[in-house]
Design a protein around this motif. Sequence first.
Motif, PDB file in Angstrom:
ATOM      1  N   LEU A 120      54.670  21.206  -9.586  1.00 17.35           N
ATOM      2  CA  LEU A 120      53.333  21.409 -10.295  1.00 17.35           C
ATOM      3  C   LEU A 120      52.641  22.628  -9.958  1.00 17.35           C
ATOM      4  O   LEU A 120      53.069  23.031  -9.023  1.00 17.35           O
ATOM      5  CB  LEU A 120      52.346  20.176  -9.914  1.00 17.35           C
ATOM      6  N   VAL A 121      52.338  23.481 -11.125  1.00 20.87           N
ATOM      7  CA  VAL A 121      51.602  24.608 -10.579  1.00 20.87           C
ATOM      8  C   VAL A 121      50.145  24.777 -11.045  1.00 20.87           C
ATOM      9  O   VAL A 121      49.481  24.303 -11.838  1.00 20.87           O
ATOM     10  CB  VAL A 121      52.405  25.806 -11.606  1.00 20.87           C
ATOM     11  N   VAL A 122      49.026  25.299  -9.823  1.00 23.75           N
ATOM     12  CA  VAL A 122      47.924  25.480  -9.943  1.00 23.75           C
ATOM     13  C   VAL A 122      47.435  26.960  -9.681  1.00 23.75           C
ATOM     14  O   VAL A 122      48.257  27.459  -9.364  1.00 23.75           O
ATOM     15  CB  VAL A 122      47.087  24.383  -9.108  1.00 23.75           C
ATOM     16  N   SER A 123      46.293  27.221 -10.091  1.00 21.19           N
ATOM     17  CA  SER A 123      45.727  28.750  -9.635  1.00 21.19           C
ATOM     18  C   SER A 123      44.430  28.273  -9.000  1.00 21.19           C
ATOM     19  O   SER A 123      43.685  27.822  -9.665  1.00 21.19           O
ATOM     20  CB  SER A 123      45.832  29.442 -10.967  1.00 21.19           C
ATOM     21  N   GLN A 124      43.961  28.989  -8.066  1.00 21.37           N
ATOM     22  CA  GLN A 124      42.842  29.422  -7.369  1.00 21.37           C
ATOM     23  C   GLN A 124      42.113  30.380  -8.186  1.00 21.37           C
ATOM     24  O   GLN A 124      42.559  31.388  -7.963  1.00 21.37           O
ATOM     25  CB  GLN A 124      42.759  29.538  -5.921  1.00 21.37           C
ATOM     26  N   VAL A 125      40.960  30.085  -8.766  1.00 21.71           N
ATOM     27  CA  VAL A 125      40.190  31.046  -9.470  1.00 21.71           C
ATOM     28  C   VAL A 125      38.883  31.343  -8.842  1.00 21.71           C
ATOM     29  O   VAL A 125      38.296  30.418  -8.266  1.00 21.71           O
ATOM     30  CB  VAL A 125      40.141  30.615 -11.051  1.00 21.71           C
ATOM     31  N   SER A 126      38.356  32.399  -9.190  1.00 20.58           N
ATOM     32  CA  SER A 126      37.119  32.854  -8.484  1.00 20.58           C
ATOM     33  C   SER A 126      35.980  33.102  -9.613  1.00 20.58           C
ATOM     34  O   SER A 126      34.826  33.141  -9.315  1.00 20.58           O
ATOM     35  CB  SER A 126      37.028  34.363  -7.857  1.00 20.58           C
ATOM     36  N   THR A 127      36.379  32.869 -10.870  1.00 27.54           N
ATOM     37  CA  THR A 127      35.366  32.956 -12.059  1.00 27.54           C
ATOM     38  C   THR A 127      35.769  32.316 -13.129  1.00 27.54           C
ATOM     39  O   THR A 127      36.943  31.906 -13.286  1.00 27.54           O
ATOM     40  CB  THR A 127      35.268  34.389 -12.567  1.00 27.54           C
ATOM     41  N   VAL A 128      35.002  31.886 -14.175  1.00 20.78           N
ATOM     42  CA  VAL A 128      35.367  31.090 -15.323  1.00 20.78           C
ATOM     43  C   VAL A 128      36.153  31.981 -16.065  1.00 20.78           C
ATOM     44  O   VAL A 128      36.869  31.570 -16.683  1.00 20.78           O
ATOM     45  CB  VAL A 128      33.934  30.545 -16.019  1.00 20.78           C
ATOM     46  N   GLU A 129      36.090  33.416 -16.067  1.00 17.40           N
ATOM     47  CA  GLU A 129      37.067  34.264 -16.879  1.00 17.40           C
ATOM     48  C   GLU A 129      38.291  34.284 -16.347  1.00 17.40           C
ATOM     49  O   GLU A 129      39.516  34.020 -17.111  1.00 17.40           O
ATOM     50  CB  GLU A 129      36.505  35.591 -16.802  1.00 17.40           C
ATOM     51  N   ASP A 130      38.507  33.958 -14.994  1.00 17.10           N
ATOM     52  CA  ASP A 130      39.798  33.814 -14.380  1.00 17.10           C
ATOM     53  C   ASP A 130      40.382  32.516 -14.662  1.00 17.10           C
ATOM     54  O   ASP A 130      41.646  32.277 -15.030  1.00 17.10           O
ATOM     55  CB  ASP A 130      39.599  33.651 -12.730  1.00 17.10           C
ATOM     56  N   GLN A 145      37.558  28.067  -6.536  1.00 20.69           N
ATOM     57  CA  GLN A 145      37.455  28.546  -5.230  1.00 20.69           C
ATOM     58  C   GLN A 145      36.310  29.297  -5.044  1.00 20.69           C
ATOM     59  O   GLN A 145      36.045  30.349  -5.471  1.00 20.69           O
ATOM     60  CB  GLN A 145      38.674  29.232  -4.993  1.00 20.69           C
ATOM     61  N   GLY A 146      35.410  28.609  -4.336  1.00 15.87           N
ATOM     62  CA  GLY A 146      34.046  29.452  -4.222  1.00 15.87           C
ATOM     63  C   GLY A 146      33.985  30.402  -2.930  1.00 15.87           C
ATOM     64  O   GLY A 146      34.864  30.352  -2.103  1.00 15.87           O
ATOM     65  N   THR A 147      32.951  31.152  -2.835  1.00 17.91           N
ATOM     66  CA  THR A 147      32.863  32.332  -1.945  1.00 17.91           C
ATOM     67  C   THR A 147      32.649  31.769  -0.413  1.00 17.91           C
ATOM     68  O   THR A 147      33.068  32.397   0.534  1.00 17.91           O
ATOM     69  CB  THR A 147      31.811  33.257  -2.386  1.00 17.91           C
ATOM     70  N   GLU A 148      32.258  30.476  -0.347  1.00 21.37           N
ATOM     71  CA  GLU A 148      32.190  30.008   1.145  1.00 21.37           C
ATOM     72  C   GLU A 148      33.464  29.874   1.748  1.00 21.37           C
ATOM     73  O   GLU A 148      33.622  29.685   2.718  1.00 21.37           O
ATOM     74  CB  GLU A 148      31.303  28.927   1.271  1.00 21.37           C
ATOM     75  N   ALA A 149      34.628  30.053   1.018  1.00 22.41           N
ATOM     76  CA  ALA A 149      35.910  29.518   1.482  1.00 22.41           C
ATOM     77  C   ALA A 149      36.344  30.761   2.494  1.00 22.41           C
ATOM     78  O   ALA A 149      35.823  32.042   2.403  1.00 22.41           O
ATOM     79  CB  ALA A 149      36.982  29.819   0.289  1.00 22.41           C
ATOM     80  N   GLY A 150      37.218  30.329   3.476  1.00 17.37           N
ATOM     81  CA  GLY A 150      37.796  31.198   4.310  1.00 17.37           C
ATOM     82  C   GLY A 150      38.890  32.031   3.528  1.00 17.37           C
ATOM     83  O   GLY A 150      39.588  31.534   2.875  1.00 17.37           O
ATOM     84  N   HIS A 152      40.802  35.274   1.437  1.00 10.55           N
ATOM     85  CA  HIS A 152      40.346  36.031   0.280  1.00 10.55           C
ATOM     86  C   HIS A 152      39.664  35.027  -0.866  1.00 10.55           C
ATOM     87  O   HIS A 152      40.391  33.792  -0.886  1.00 10.55           O
ATOM     88  CB  HIS A 152      41.729  36.608  -0.254  1.00 10.55           C
ATOM     89  N   THR A 153      38.612  35.440  -1.280  1.00 10.56           N
ATOM     90  CA  THR A 153      37.985  34.586  -2.564  1.00 10.56           C
ATOM     91  C   THR A 153      37.214  35.560  -3.081  1.00 10.56           C
ATOM     92  O   THR A 153      36.859  36.788  -3.018  1.00 10.56           O
ATOM     93  CB  THR A 153      37.054  33.508  -1.561  1.00 10.56           C
ATOM     94  N   GLY A 154      36.417  34.935  -4.109  1.00  9.40           N
ATOM     95  CA  GLY A 154      35.340  35.691  -4.976  1.00  9.40           C
ATOM     96  C   GLY A 154      34.116  35.520  -4.383  1.00  9.40           C
ATOM     97  O   GLY A 154      33.873  35.363  -3.076  1.00  9.40           O
ATOM     98  N   ARG A 155      32.963  35.566  -5.405  1.00 10.39           N
ATOM     99  CA  ARG A 155      31.731  35.992  -4.966  1.00 10.39           C
ATOM    100  C   ARG A 155      30.706  34.684  -5.529  1.00 10.39           C
ATOM    101  O   ARG A 155      29.544  34.872  -5.398  1.00 10.39           O
ATOM    102  CB  ARG A 155      31.172  37.168  -5.783  1.00 10.39           C
ATOM    103  N   ILE A 156      31.143  33.737  -6.048  1.00 13.85           N
ATOM    104  CA  ILE A 156      30.606  32.640  -6.918  1.00 13.85           C
ATOM    105  C   ILE A 156      30.490  31.368  -5.729  1.00 13.85           C
ATOM    106  O   ILE A 156      31.756  30.985  -5.310  1.00 13.85           O
ATOM    107  CB  ILE A 156      30.768  32.240  -8.027  1.00 13.85           C
ATOM    108  N   ALA A 157      29.566  30.758  -5.624  1.00 12.67           N
ATOM    109  CA  ALA A 157      29.704  29.555  -4.677  1.00 12.67           C
ATOM    110  C   ALA A 157      30.541  28.520  -5.316  1.00 12.67           C
ATOM    111  O   ALA A 157      30.436  28.324  -6.413  1.00 12.67           O
ATOM    112  CB  ALA A 157      28.297  29.092  -4.340  1.00 12.67           C
ATOM    113  N   THR A 158      31.103  27.453  -4.352  1.00  9.39           N
ATOM    114  CA  THR A 158      31.908  26.483  -4.817  1.00  9.39           C
ATOM    115  C   THR A 158      31.133  25.581  -5.920  1.00  9.39           C
ATOM    116  O   THR A 158      31.620  25.267  -6.812  1.00  9.39           O
ATOM    117  CB  THR A 158      32.339  25.710  -3.823  1.00  9.39           C
TER     118      THR A 158
END
Length: 317
Positions: A120-130, A145-150, A152-158
């Motif tokens: 199965l293949v999944v992708s962690q994304v940081s924005t709705v555009e991703d 994946q929200g910014t509170e994650a440990g 590397h991550t993006g800038r929007i909250a989970t």
Amino acid sequence: MWYALGVLNTWLTKQLGLEIPIIGAPMGGRAGGLLAGEVSRAGGLGMLGAARYTTPEWVAAEAAIARRVGGSFGVGLMSWALDDDDALLTAALAEKPALVSLSFGDPAPYVDRVKDAGALVVSQVSTVEDMAVAEAAGVDAIVAQGTEAGGHTGRIATLTLLQEVLEATRLPVLAAGGIATGRGLAAVLAAGAHGAFVGTALLASPETTGPEYAIGRLLAARSTDTVYTDVFDKARHQPWPARWFGRAIVNNLSDKFDGAGASEDEIADVYDPADPDCGVVYAGQAAGLVTASRPVFEVVKNIAHDAEKQLTRVCGM
Ligand SMILES: Cc1cc2nc3c(=O)[nH]c(=O)nc-3n(C[C@H](O)[C@H](O)[C@H](O)COP(=O)(O)O)c2cc1C
């Protein structure tokens, strides 16, 4: 009896034959075969964190441990790093993982290879555009994946990102970032997620790899003690695209250099992985919820049990 009411049965548990909808997050430098295997033994699915700097031999050796301890396992890879060299993907697929995450970048060039290998293949994304990019690439599910994650991550909250992604796609969605207790898992399941990536909650467990000071640093950290920065990438000459900084526990190195405009060489000169004040301990804001060093098996079982209790209580209201 645990899991009696089926509130933890989701698309994810059915697809992967799991007891509980918990994925042990891929964590480069910290999640090897023992940690991954213990998550799987507890009824979830553990993942190896195949960092850019690791080797195909490491993947093969850790996959063997994960398989022996827990049966099945997954592998997490960085799409942007595969664009330079896909040897880690080849090594991962040779081990027949149940799940592969292709995160941080466009997974399109690699999705068919993963599916052909039966994973199965999944992708962690940081924005709705991703999310739209990953959806177009043909992934089976999205991980918001929200910014509170440990790490590397993006800038929007989970919770914000999870709601956006759930509204924008018909694909199954998982959540990552800040989920460290049964309350957190129950919340994202109630919102419509099919499961969660859990990372920081496992980082005080003896099954982790990494520097000897990492567990103590995590246990001492409060939720306010993390920093979202590129200092540690620069310190280690890791060419992460600038849109993904990493979240780590603050120390002297981040205090001195975060936002200070220093060059990579200036930071690298001070970096010292043997010294807790000048090394790096990646961890999320859930650090404040991790107050004891407990075995992975126990942490995972407790999150699932407490989530079931919460959801059952809400269902009964
Ligand atoms: C130490 C550490 C290393 C990480 N390394 C990776 C990685 O190699 N690949 C990846 O896709 N995500 C990586 N992540 C992100 C996790 O997969 C996951 O999104 C995150 O741990 C979830 O948030 P939480 O830490 O609040 O549970 C890492 C996270 C941590 C804490």
